[in-house]
Motif scaffolding. Structure first.
Motif, PDB file in Angstrom:
ATOM      1  N   SER A 143       0.858  -1.190   0.000  1.00  0.00           N
ATOM      2  CA  SER A 143       0.000   0.000   0.000  1.00  0.00           C
ATOM      3  C   SER A 143       0.889   1.233   0.000  1.00  0.00           C
ATOM      4  O   SER A 143       1.847   1.316   0.779  1.00  0.00           O
ATOM      5  N   ILE A 144       0.575   2.191  -0.875  1.00  0.00           N
ATOM      6  CA  ILE A 144       1.329   3.442  -0.947  1.00  0.00           C
ATOM      7  C   ILE A 144       0.309   4.574  -0.855  1.00  0.00           C
ATOM      8  O   ILE A 144      -0.422   4.843  -1.806  1.00  0.00           O
ATOM      9  N   ILE A 145       0.240   5.198   0.305  1.00  0.00           N
ATOM     10  CA  ILE A 145      -0.776   6.217   0.572  1.00  0.00           C
ATOM     11  C   ILE A 145      -0.087   7.541   0.887  1.00  0.00           C
ATOM     12  O   ILE A 145       0.807   7.602   1.731  1.00  0.00           O
ATOM     13  N   VAL A 146      -0.509   8.606   0.202  1.00  0.00           N
ATOM     14  CA  VAL A 146       0.051   9.939   0.411  1.00  0.00           C
ATOM     15  C   VAL A 146      -0.981  10.797   1.142  1.00  0.00           C
ATOM     16  O   VAL A 146      -2.158  10.830   0.756  1.00  0.00           O
ATOM     17  N   LYS A 171     -10.684  12.507  -0.049  1.00  0.00           N
ATOM     18  CA  LYS A 171     -10.030  11.410  -0.752  1.00  0.00           C
ATOM     19  C   LYS A 171     -10.029  11.639  -2.263  1.00  0.00           C
ATOM     20  O   LYS A 171     -10.941  12.256  -2.808  1.00  0.00           O
ATOM     21  N   ASP A 172      -8.990  11.130  -2.895  1.00  0.00           N
ATOM     22  CA  ASP A 172      -8.881  11.219  -4.349  1.00  0.00           C
ATOM     23  C   ASP A 172      -8.281   9.912  -4.840  1.00  0.00           C
ATOM     24  O   ASP A 172      -7.839   9.078  -4.031  1.00  0.00           O
ATOM     25  N   GLU A 173      -8.264   9.714  -6.145  1.00  0.00           N
ATOM     26  CA  GLU A 173      -7.618   8.529  -6.692  1.00  0.00           C
ATOM     27  C   GLU A 173      -6.835   8.903  -7.939  1.00  0.00           C
ATOM     28  O   GLU A 173      -7.230   9.800  -8.697  1.00  0.00           O
ATOM     29  N   VAL A 174      -5.716   8.246  -8.129  1.00  0.00           N
ATOM     30  CA  VAL A 174      -4.858   8.485  -9.287  1.00  0.00           C
ATOM     31  C   VAL A 174      -5.423   7.685 -10.458  1.00  0.00           C
ATOM     32  O   VAL A 174      -5.477   6.454 -10.416  1.00  0.00           O
ATOM     33  N   GLN A 175      -5.845   8.383 -11.524  1.00  0.00           N
ATOM     34  CA  GLN A 175      -6.459   7.739 -12.678  1.00  0.00           C
ATOM     35  C   GLN A 175      -5.401   7.276 -13.669  1.00  0.00           C
ATOM     36  O   GLN A 175      -4.357   7.905 -13.831  1.00  0.00           O
ATOM     37  N   GLY A 176      -5.686   6.171 -14.332  1.00  0.00           N
ATOM     38  CA  GLY A 176      -4.769   5.654 -15.343  1.00  0.00           C
ATOM     39  C   GLY A 176      -5.419   4.511 -16.086  1.00  0.00           C
ATOM     40  O   GLY A 176      -6.636   4.321 -16.031  1.00  0.00           O
ATOM     41  N   SER A 177      -4.611   3.729 -16.773  1.00  0.00           N
ATOM     42  CA  SER A 177      -5.139   2.594 -17.531  1.00  0.00           C
ATOM     43  C   SER A 177      -4.125   1.458 -17.508  1.00  0.00           C
ATOM     44  O   SER A 177      -2.911   1.682 -17.408  1.00  0.00           O
ATOM     45  N   GLY A 178      -4.639   0.228 -17.609  1.00  0.00           N
ATOM     46  CA  GLY A 178      -3.767  -0.932 -17.610  1.00  0.00           C
ATOM     47  C   GLY A 178      -3.142  -1.172 -18.971  1.00  0.00           C
ATOM     48  O   GLY A 178      -3.740  -0.885 -20.001  1.00  0.00           O
ATOM     49  N   MET A 204      -6.062  12.653   1.080  1.00  0.00           N
ATOM     50  CA  MET A 204      -5.524  11.298   1.061  1.00  0.00           C
ATOM     51  C   MET A 204      -5.720  10.670  -0.322  1.00  0.00           C
ATOM     52  O   MET A 204      -6.808  10.738  -0.882  1.00  0.00           O
ATOM     53  N   PHE A 205      -4.665  10.072  -0.863  1.00  0.00           N
ATOM     54  CA  PHE A 205      -4.821   9.295  -2.085  1.00  0.00           C
ATOM     55  C   PHE A 205      -3.760   8.192  -2.140  1.00  0.00           C
ATOM     56  O   PHE A 205      -2.687   8.313  -1.564  1.00  0.00           O
ATOM     57  N   MET A 212      -8.447  -7.446  -0.932  1.00  0.00           N
ATOM     58  CA  MET A 212      -9.163  -7.993  -2.076  1.00  0.00           C
ATOM     59  C   MET A 212      -9.179  -7.002  -3.245  1.00  0.00           C
ATOM     60  O   MET A 212      -9.457  -5.827  -3.064  1.00  0.00           O
ATOM     61  N   ARG A 213      -8.897  -7.489  -4.463  1.00  0.00           N
ATOM     62  CA  ARG A 213      -8.997  -6.604  -5.613  1.00  0.00           C
ATOM     63  C   ARG A 213      -9.521  -7.291  -6.870  1.00  0.00           C
ATOM     64  O   ARG A 213     -10.105  -6.649  -7.728  1.00  0.00           O
ATOM     65  N   TYR A 214      -9.328  -8.597  -7.019  1.00  0.00           N
ATOM     66  CA  TYR A 214      -9.685  -9.258  -8.265  1.00  0.00           C
ATOM     67  C   TYR A 214     -11.188  -9.341  -8.485  1.00  0.00           C
ATOM     68  O   TYR A 214     -11.651  -9.408  -9.625  1.00  0.00           O
ATOM     69  N   ASP A 215     -11.985  -9.336  -7.421  1.00  0.00           N
ATOM     70  CA  ASP A 215     -13.435  -9.354  -7.553  1.00  0.00           C
ATOM     71  C   ASP A 215     -14.047  -7.965  -7.448  1.00  0.00           C
ATOM     72  O   ASP A 215     -15.272  -7.819  -7.386  1.00  0.00           O
ATOM     73  N   ASP A 216     -13.202  -6.952  -7.426  1.00  0.00           N
ATOM     74  CA  ASP A 216     -13.688  -5.575  -7.354  1.00  0.00           C
ATOM     75  C   ASP A 216     -13.850  -5.036  -8.777  1.00  0.00           C
ATOM     76  O   ASP A 216     -12.906  -5.100  -9.569  1.00  0.00           O
ATOM     77  N   PRO A 217     -15.026  -4.503  -9.129  1.00  0.00           N
ATOM     78  CA  PRO A 217     -15.231  -3.958 -10.479  1.00  0.00           C
ATOM     79  C   PRO A 217     -14.211  -2.880 -10.844  1.00  0.00           C
ATOM     80  O   PRO A 217     -13.904  -2.698 -12.020  1.00  0.00           O
ATOM     81  N   LYS A 218     -13.693  -2.188  -9.840  1.00  0.00           N
ATOM     82  CA  LYS A 218     -12.706  -1.134 -10.097  1.00  0.00           C
ATOM     83  C   LYS A 218     -11.276  -1.624  -9.923  1.00  0.00           C
ATOM     84  O   LYS A 218     -10.329  -0.838  -9.999  1.00  0.00           O
ATOM     85  N   GLY A 219     -11.101  -2.918  -9.677  1.00  0.00           N
ATOM     86  CA  GLY A 219      -9.767  -3.488  -9.572  1.00  0.00           C
ATOM     87  C   GLY A 219      -8.948  -2.861  -8.459  1.00  0.00           C
ATOM     88  O   GLY A 219      -9.415  -2.722  -7.320  1.00  0.00           O
ATOM     89  N   ASP A 220      -7.729  -2.432  -8.790  1.00  0.00           N
ATOM     90  CA  ASP A 220      -6.825  -1.881  -7.783  1.00  0.00           C
ATOM     91  C   ASP A 220      -7.342  -0.557  -7.214  1.00  0.00           C
ATOM     92  O   ASP A 220      -7.084  -0.240  -6.055  1.00  0.00           O
ATOM     93  N   LEU A 221      -8.088   0.209  -8.030  1.00  0.00           N
ATOM     94  CA  LEU A 221      -8.632   1.474  -7.525  1.00  0.00           C
ATOM     95  C   LEU A 221      -9.668   1.216  -6.428  1.00  0.00           C
ATOM     96  O   LEU A 221      -9.733   1.957  -5.444  1.00  0.00           O
ATOM     97  N   GLY A 222     -10.469   0.169  -6.593  1.00  0.00           N
ATOM     98  CA  GLY A 222     -11.422  -0.190  -5.552  1.00  0.00           C
ATOM     99  C   GLY A 222     -10.724  -0.652  -4.296  1.00  0.00           C
ATOM    100  O   GLY A 222     -11.140  -0.335  -3.175  1.00  0.00           O
ATOM    101  N   ARG A 223      -9.664  -1.410  -4.493  1.00  0.00           N
ATOM    102  CA  ARG A 223      -8.854  -1.873  -3.358  1.00  0.00           C
ATOM    103  C   ARG A 223      -8.257  -0.679  -2.619  1.00  0.00           C
ATOM    104  O   ARG A 223      -8.253  -0.625  -1.390  1.00  0.00           O
ATOM    105  N   ASN A 224      -7.765   0.294  -3.375  1.00  0.00           N
ATOM    106  CA  ASN A 224      -7.189   1.493  -2.768  1.00  0.00           C
ATOM    107  C   ASN A 224      -8.235   2.245  -1.942  1.00  0.00           C
ATOM    108  O   ASN A 224      -7.941   2.754  -0.852  1.00  0.00           O
ATOM    109  N   ALA A 225      -9.462   2.328  -2.469  1.00  0.00           N
ATOM    110  CA  ALA A 225     -10.528   3.039  -1.751  1.00  0.00           C
ATOM    111  C   ALA A 225     -10.834   2.347  -0.432  1.00  0.00           C
ATOM    112  O   ALA A 225     -11.077   3.012   0.592  1.00  0.00           O
ATOM    113  N   ARG A 226     -10.802   1.007  -0.416  1.00  0.00           N
ATOM    114  CA  ARG A 226     -11.057   0.288   0.837  1.00  0.00           C
ATOM    115  C   ARG A 226      -9.900   0.471   1.818  1.00  0.00           C
ATOM    116  O   ARG A 226     -10.108   0.554   3.030  1.00  0.00           O
TER     117      ARG A 226
END
Length: 326
Positions: free
Chosen positions: A107-110, A291-298, A122-123, A220-234
């Motif tokens: 986890s890398i939280i700023v 809270k915010d999230e860093v947007q990107g693409s795989g 926080m993001f 958990m992240r693989y069953d999250d519709p938002k993947g790693d971003l959902g995991r980050n939010a949790r």
């Protein structure tokens, strides 16, 4: 004087001495713990001077590598005066370390903390974010920086990714994080959707979680519709609840237990004076966490998955962090 009053006064004095002695014991325990977990790093961004320069420009600051990869110098480079309630940045790294394995920053939280605005920004930086690993001479996933060069390389790489100095950092082993949650009585989260993970069902809606369940909830992240971003939010939800719990410790008798866990699972460049200043000057002024999230693409590169963050997005999140610190 009646005997009853004498006994009462004697008992009150004894309790006063005991309370004073316990307070002194707690202070010395905190001091010893902070001394054992203190580990300074050198900021490649040069501290608050470069932040001020960055705030006056829309262009990313130039960050130069300082020191040998993994080296730990004797003094920090940040220049925040916490006694004057100045805003500061804090990098929180949750590290999954196992025997005979350096581990990675899971986890890398700023955090951007500004008491004048009564808020914390926080993001998360997604752990698969593709970036230069400062001091290693490679481009890789950002969470590999810790595996390659420990705290020093991880901090330097995050600073380079954001173009903003990290004044302070806290590195926490995830097992110790679990135990701290238990000592504080668990955390409260509002789960956005129901899911199952590691044999536990997490229902949608408000949940009370113990340390183990909170750790699994944030992994958990693989069953999250938002993947790693959902995991980050949790992860952010768990940390926000933990901050609230820590601000309202119900009994000082929990402090020695917390200190034992911190001593074995945490490293930081916060000194004893820094921690006392934050406790005294910041704790009551922080009213909300934005809270915010860093947007990107795989993207797959050489059969390896990376999270690509554009320069435009880096500038957006950087500008928001600098605005928080004004």
């Amino acid at each position: 004087m009646k005997r009853g009053w004498k006994v009462t006064i004697a008992l009150a004095c004894a309790l006063g001495v005991s309370a004073g002695g316990y307070t002194a014991y707690l202070y010395q325990s905190v001091k010893n713990t902070v001394s054992s977990i203190y580990e300074p790093v050198r900021s490649v961004a040069g501290g608050t001077g470069d932040r001020a320069e960055a705030a006056a420009s829309n262009e990313p600051i130039t960050i130069k590598t300082a020191g040998t990869a993994g080296s730990v110098p004797e003094a920090d480079a940040q220049g925040v005066d916490l006694s004057q309630k100045q805003p500061f940045t804090l990098l929180v790294m949750g590290v999954d370390e196992r025997e005979h394995d350096t581990g990675r920053s899971d986890s890398i939280i700023v955090l951007g903390v500004n008491p004048a605005k009564h808020s914390v920004l926080m993001f998360n930086i997604p752990r698969d974010s593709r970036t230069e690993i400062v001091g290693h001479g490679t481009v890789d996933k950002i969470n590999h920086a810790y595996a390659f060069g420990g705290v020093q390389m991880a901090v330097n790489t995050v600073e380079n990714f954001l173009g903003v100095p990290m004044d302070y950092y806290i590195k926490v082993n995830m097992e110790g994080f679990e135990n701290i949650i238990n000592i504080l009585g668990g955390v409260e989260v509002n789960n956005p959707f129901a899911f199952k993970y590691e044999g536990r069902t997490y229902e949608q809606g408000p949940l009370s979680l113990n340390g183990h369940d909170a750790l699994m909830y944030s992994r958990m992240r693989y069953d999250d519709p938002k993947g790693d971003l959902g995991r980050n939010a949790r992860q952010q939800a768990v940390l926000s609840s933990l901050i609230d719990q820590a601000k309202n410790i119900s009994s000082v008798t929990k402090i020695p237990e917390i200190l034992d866990q911190i001593k074995g699972s945490t490293k930081t460049n916060l000194t004893m004076d820094d921690i006392m200043d934050i406790f005294t000057n910041y704790r009551q002024d922080i009213e909300k966490v934005d809270k915010d999230e860093v947007q990107g693409s795989g993207e797959m590169i050489n059969h390896i998955y990376y999270y690509k963050v554009s320069d435009k997005e880096k500038l957006r999140i950087r500008s928001k962090l600098l605005e928080q610190l004004k």
